[in-house]
Design an enzyme around this catalytic site. Structure first.
Site, PDB file in Angstrom:
ATOM      1  N   GLU A 116      24.758  37.187  46.238  1.00  0.00           N
ATOM      2  CA  GLU A 116      24.598  35.797  46.677  1.00  0.00           C
ATOM      3  C   GLU A 116      23.290  35.669  47.456  1.00  0.00           C
ATOM      4  O   GLU A 116      22.993  36.550  48.264  1.00  0.00           O
ATOM      5  CB  GLU A 116      25.773  35.380  47.566  1.00  0.00           C
ATOM      6  CG  GLU A 116      27.108  35.421  46.828  1.00  0.00           C
ATOM      7  CD  GLU A 116      28.315  35.077  47.718  1.00  0.00           C
ATOM      8  OE1 GLU A 116      28.128  34.710  48.888  1.00  0.00           O
ATOM      9  OE2 GLU A 116      29.446  35.198  47.222  1.00  0.00           O
TER      10      GLU A 116
ATOM     11  N   ASP B 163      33.342  30.998  42.992  1.00  0.00           N
ATOM     12  CA  ASP B 163      32.789  30.505  44.263  1.00  0.00           C
ATOM     13  C   ASP B 163      32.011  31.612  44.963  1.00  0.00           C
ATOM     14  O   ASP B 163      31.218  31.332  45.864  1.00  0.00           O
ATOM     15  CB  ASP B 163      33.947  30.032  45.168  1.00  0.00           C
ATOM     16  CG  ASP B 163      33.430  29.429  46.460  1.00  0.00           C
ATOM     17  OD1 ASP B 163      32.619  28.480  46.373  1.00  0.00           O
ATOM     18  OD2 ASP B 163      33.811  29.904  47.541  1.00  0.00           O
TER      19      ASP B 163
ATOM     20  N   HIS C  28      29.704  29.567  47.452  1.00  0.00           N
ATOM     21  CA  HIS C  28      30.597  30.142  48.481  1.00  0.00           C
ATOM     22  C   HIS C  28      31.050  29.057  49.471  1.00  0.00           C
ATOM     23  O   HIS C  28      30.816  29.150  50.674  1.00  0.00           O
ATOM     24  CB  HIS C  28      29.868  31.290  49.209  1.00  0.00           C
ATOM     25  CG  HIS C  28      30.814  32.253  49.872  1.00  0.00           C
ATOM     26  ND1 HIS C  28      30.597  33.606  49.934  1.00  0.00           N
ATOM     27  CD2 HIS C  28      31.982  32.062  50.540  1.00  0.00           C
ATOM     28  CE1 HIS C  28      31.564  34.197  50.594  1.00  0.00           C
ATOM     29  NE2 HIS C  28      32.429  33.277  50.963  1.00  0.00           N
TER      30      HIS C  28
ATOM     31  N   ALA D  93      37.615  34.774  46.162  1.00  0.00           N
ATOM     32  CA  ALA D  93      37.841  35.865  47.134  1.00  0.00           C
ATOM     33  C   ALA D  93      36.509  36.538  47.478  1.00  0.00           C
ATOM     34  O   ALA D  93      35.893  36.227  48.496  1.00  0.00           O
ATOM     35  CB  ALA D  93      38.856  36.850  46.586  1.00  0.00           C
ATOM     36  N   ARG D  94      36.037  37.421  46.628  1.00  0.00           N
ATOM     37  CA  ARG D  94      34.734  38.049  46.842  1.00  0.00           C
ATOM     38  C   ARG D  94      34.099  38.413  45.519  1.00  0.00           C
ATOM     39  O   ARG D  94      34.793  38.849  44.579  1.00  0.00           O
ATOM     40  CB  ARG D  94      34.878  39.352  47.655  1.00  0.00           C
ATOM     41  CG  ARG D  94      34.879  39.167  49.161  1.00  0.00           C
ATOM     42  CD  ARG D  94      33.563  38.606  49.684  1.00  0.00           C
ATOM     43  NE  ARG D  94      33.610  38.335  51.108  1.00  0.00           N
ATOM     44  CZ  ARG D  94      34.047  37.199  51.669  1.00  0.00           C
ATOM     45  NH1 ARG D  94      34.481  36.201  50.917  1.00  0.00           N
ATOM     46  NH2 ARG D  94      34.034  37.046  52.973  1.00  0.00           N
TER      47      ARG D  94
HETATM   48  N1  LIG Z   1      35.430  31.739  49.346  1.00  0.00           N
HETATM   49  C1  LIG Z   1      35.792  31.545  50.593  1.00  0.00           C
HETATM   50  O1  LIG Z   1      35.260  30.645  51.257  1.00  0.00           O
HETATM   51  C2  LIG Z   1      36.852  32.409  51.219  1.00  0.00           C
HETATM   52  C3  LIG Z   1      37.543  31.922  52.344  1.00  0.00           C
HETATM   53  C4  LIG Z   1      38.535  32.722  52.903  1.00  0.00           C
HETATM   54  C5  LIG Z   1      38.823  33.976  52.382  1.00  0.00           C
HETATM   55  N2  LIG Z   1      38.121  34.440  51.311  1.00  0.00           N
HETATM   56  C6  LIG Z   1      38.433  35.747  50.721  1.00  0.00           C
HETATM   57  O2  LIG Z   1      39.798  35.733  50.320  1.00  0.00           O
HETATM   58  C7  LIG Z   1      40.376  36.985  50.594  1.00  0.00           C
HETATM   59  C8  LIG Z   1      41.891  36.829  50.732  1.00  0.00           C
HETATM   60  O3  LIG Z   1      42.189  36.073  51.888  1.00  0.00           O
HETATM   61  P1  LIG Z   1      43.690  35.962  52.459  1.00  0.00           P
HETATM   62  O4  LIG Z   1      43.595  35.205  53.737  1.00  0.00           O
HETATM   63  O5  LIG Z   1      44.617  35.489  51.403  1.00  0.00           O
HETATM   64  O6  LIG Z   1      43.983  37.488  52.801  1.00  0.00           O
HETATM   65  P2  LIG Z   1      45.378  38.178  53.045  1.00  0.00           P
HETATM   66  O7  LIG Z   1      45.072  39.445  53.759  1.00  0.00           O
HETATM   67  O8  LIG Z   1      46.335  37.239  53.668  1.00  0.00           O
HETATM   68  O9  LIG Z   1      45.906  38.500  51.573  1.00  0.00           O
HETATM   69  C9  LIG Z   1      45.317  39.451  50.761  1.00  0.00           C
HETATM   70  C10 LIG Z   1      46.405  40.065  49.917  1.00  0.00           C
HETATM   71  O10 LIG Z   1      45.803  40.935  48.973  1.00  0.00           O
HETATM   72  C11 LIG Z   1      46.709  41.994  48.764  1.00  0.00           C
HETATM   73  N3  LIG Z   1      46.040  43.118  48.122  1.00  0.00           N
HETATM   74  C12 LIG Z   1      45.202  44.032  48.655  1.00  0.00           C
HETATM   75  N4  LIG Z   1      44.799  44.908  47.716  1.00  0.00           N
HETATM   76  C13 LIG Z   1      45.392  44.534  46.552  1.00  0.00           C
HETATM   77  C14 LIG Z   1      45.364  45.029  45.225  1.00  0.00           C
HETATM   78  N5  LIG Z   1      44.652  46.108  44.905  1.00  0.00           N
HETATM   79  N6  LIG Z   1      46.101  44.386  44.288  1.00  0.00           N
HETATM   80  C15 LIG Z   1      46.830  43.297  44.595  1.00  0.00           C
HETATM   81  N7  LIG Z   1      46.915  42.792  45.847  1.00  0.00           N
HETATM   82  C16 LIG Z   1      46.197  43.391  46.802  1.00  0.00           C
HETATM   83  C17 LIG Z   1      47.254  42.300  50.141  1.00  0.00           C
HETATM   84  O11 LIG Z   1      48.490  42.996  50.067  1.00  0.00           O
HETATM   85  C18 LIG Z   1      47.409  40.906  50.722  1.00  0.00           C
HETATM   86  O12 LIG Z   1      48.723  40.414  50.535  1.00  0.00           O
HETATM   87  C19 LIG Z   1      39.655  37.432  51.877  1.00  0.00           C
HETATM   88  O13 LIG Z   1      39.673  38.840  52.005  1.00  0.00           O
HETATM   89  C20 LIG Z   1      38.251  36.895  51.696  1.00  0.00           C
HETATM   90  O14 LIG Z   1      37.430  37.869  51.106  1.00  0.00           O
HETATM   91  C21 LIG Z   1      37.141  33.677  50.728  1.00  0.00           C
HETATM   92  O1  LIG Z   2      35.816  35.297  54.185  1.00  0.00           O
HETATM   93  C1  LIG Z   2      35.769  34.088  54.427  1.00  0.00           C
HETATM   94  O2  LIG Z   2      36.392  33.546  55.347  1.00  0.00           O
HETATM   95  C2  LIG Z   2      34.941  33.222  53.528  1.00  0.00           C
HETATM   96  O3  LIG Z   2      34.399  33.932  52.484  1.00  0.00           O
HETATM   97  C3  LIG Z   2      34.073  32.225  54.110  1.00  0.00           C
HETATM   98  S1  LIG Z   2      32.782  32.929  55.043  1.00  0.00           S
HETATM   99  O4  LIG Z   2      33.270  33.112  56.389  1.00  0.00           O
HETATM  100  O5  LIG Z   2      32.470  34.239  54.485  1.00  0.00           O
HETATM  101  O6  LIG Z   2      31.664  32.015  55.019  1.00  0.00           O
END
Ligand SMILES: NC(=O)c1ccc[n+]([C@@H]2O[C@H](COP(=O)([O-])OP(=O)(O)OC[C@H]3O[C@@H](n4cnc5c(N)ncnc54)[C@H](O)[C@@H]3O)[C@@H](O)[C@H]2O)c1
Ligand SMILES: O=C(O)[C@H](O)CS(=O)(=O)O
Length: 317
Positions: free
Chosen positions: A264, A259, A283, A234-235
């Site tokens: 970073e 990841d 990442h 996630a982050r």
């Molecule tokens: N590593 C990567 O390449 C990559 C890629 C895509 C997304 N991400 C990260 O993943 C995160 C999640 O993505 P998603 O599409 O599933 O988002 P999303 O908005 O669909 O889901 C996030 C969920 O987290 C919940 N939430 C918020 N605060 C909370 C808390 N304190 N406790 C428990 N649940 C809580 C929300 O209710 C929501 O259901 C993004 O915000 C992004 O930072 C990383």
């Molecule tokens: O938040 C995302 O979608 C991912 O972390 C990938 S990127 O866009 O930050 O590279």
């Protein structure tokens, strides 16, 4: 009209914008050249960023002509959404475009923990043949705990269920009748603590916000099973990294797949890199050719719709 792209964007999205008649200036290192970036901003009608560009007050002040900001991904922790709204600049995100790729990364992490093929390969190449040492375990009937039950967790849950895993989740903002729960049969816990105690793998899928900063820390590592793994795609900053290092070293859990990191790229002498069972990647959970192409095309189309005056479907502010 002119569009500036400050980070990695797949070529098909750039080509699409050019085909529509825009001038596109693209420098995938520009987010790391802050002064140059700030000096360029006033010329552009639209800006396209990823996760490294800090879209803060200084940035928004400089972006005098900007009508729209496209975000090539999902996380919005690098963007001052309210500041953009106050200046009437819509921010567009590529919601869901990389969710399947992240879900597959989570499966890869769990399979790497249970069947460490790369480690076995390295060992065999050193002349060993240690079948007992490399005995794995099945994911079937193991419990996966999902922290956050949004779009990525939804896809992870479906895949984990296909492997025969029990899937549990924690998300105070998701109701039992939500489609994620209904379609996957995730058992929802009311307390994070209960999820941590029950899980063999804990995968984090919440945005980085004030309330999720260091959500996983020294207070809750002792609740985890000694053979458990934490996976964070996630982050960085959601898991307290120094606490994680201590917890793995003292065997409160088996290890982690990270990841994303608070800083970073990883610092050269980071304690995280000294612990073998903390596995790091740069990442890339959302970085597949399919996800990058979808992301770039979606943002190209959405940025164009704002610039040509039609409705945007992916506005987040
Ligand atoms: N590593 C990567 O390449 C990559 C890629 C895509 C997304 N991400 C990260 O993943 C995160 C999640 O993505 P998603 O599409 O599933 O988002 P999303 O908005 O669909 O889901 C996030 C969920 O987290 C919940 N939430 C918020 N605060 C909370 C808390 N304190 N406790 C428990 N649940 C809580 C929300 O209710 C929501 O259901 C993004 O915000 C992004 O930072 C990383
Ligand atoms: O938040 C995302 O979608 C991912 O972390 C990938 S990127 O866009 O930050 O590279």
């Amino acid at each position: 009209m002119k569009i500036l792209v400050t980070e990695l964007m797949w070529e098909d999205g750039i080509d699409e914008l050019k085909r529509k008649g825009y001038t596109v200036d693209y420098d995938m290192e520009l987010s790391r050249k802050r002064e140059e970036l700030l000096s360029l901003l006033p010329e552009y009608d639209a800006l396209i960023v990823r996760n490294e560009t800090k879209v803060d007050t200084e940035f928004l002040e400089a972006a005098k002509k900007t009508q729209v900001i496209g975000r090539l991904g999902v996380g919005l922790d690098n963007i001052d959404l309210q500041g953009a709204r106050e200046r009437n600049i819509p921010v567009i995100s590529a919601r869901n475009a990389n969710a399947t790729s992240v879900a597959e990364y989570v499966m890869a992490a769990m399979l790497d923990a249970s069947r460490p093929l790369s480690d076995a390969d390295e060992d065999v190449r050193q002349g060993n043949w240690d079948r007992k040492f490399f005995t794995g375990y099945e994911l079937n009937k193991r419990t996966l705990g999902l922290v956050g039950m949004g779009e990525i967790s939804h896809r992870v849950a479906k895949r984990a269920k296909a492997f025969g895993m029990n899937v549990v989740g924690f998300d105070p903002f998701v109701a039992p009748f939500d489609h994620v729960v209904q379609e996957t049969g995730i058992r929802q816990f009311e307390k994070l603590e209960d999820l941590l105690k029950a899980s063999d793998f804990i995968s984090v899928h919440v945005p980085l916000t004030k309330s999720t900063k260091h959500l996983i820390n020294r207070d809750n590592f002792p609740l985890m099973k000694p053979h458990a793994y934490v996976i964070n795609s996630a982050r960085g900053g959601i898991i307290h990294e120094p606490d994680l290092v201590e917890a793995v070293k003292s065997k409160q859990l088996a290890g982690a797949y990270l990841d994303v990191l608070e800083k970073e790229p990883v610092e050269k002498d980071s304690p995280l890199a000294q612990v073998k069972s903390i596995r790091l990647s740069p990442h890339i959970a959302g970085l597949t050719i399919e996800a990058q192409s979808r992301t770039a095309m979606l943002i190209a189309e959405e940025v164009d719709s704002v610039l040509n005056g039609s409705q945007s479907l992916c506005r987040v502010n």
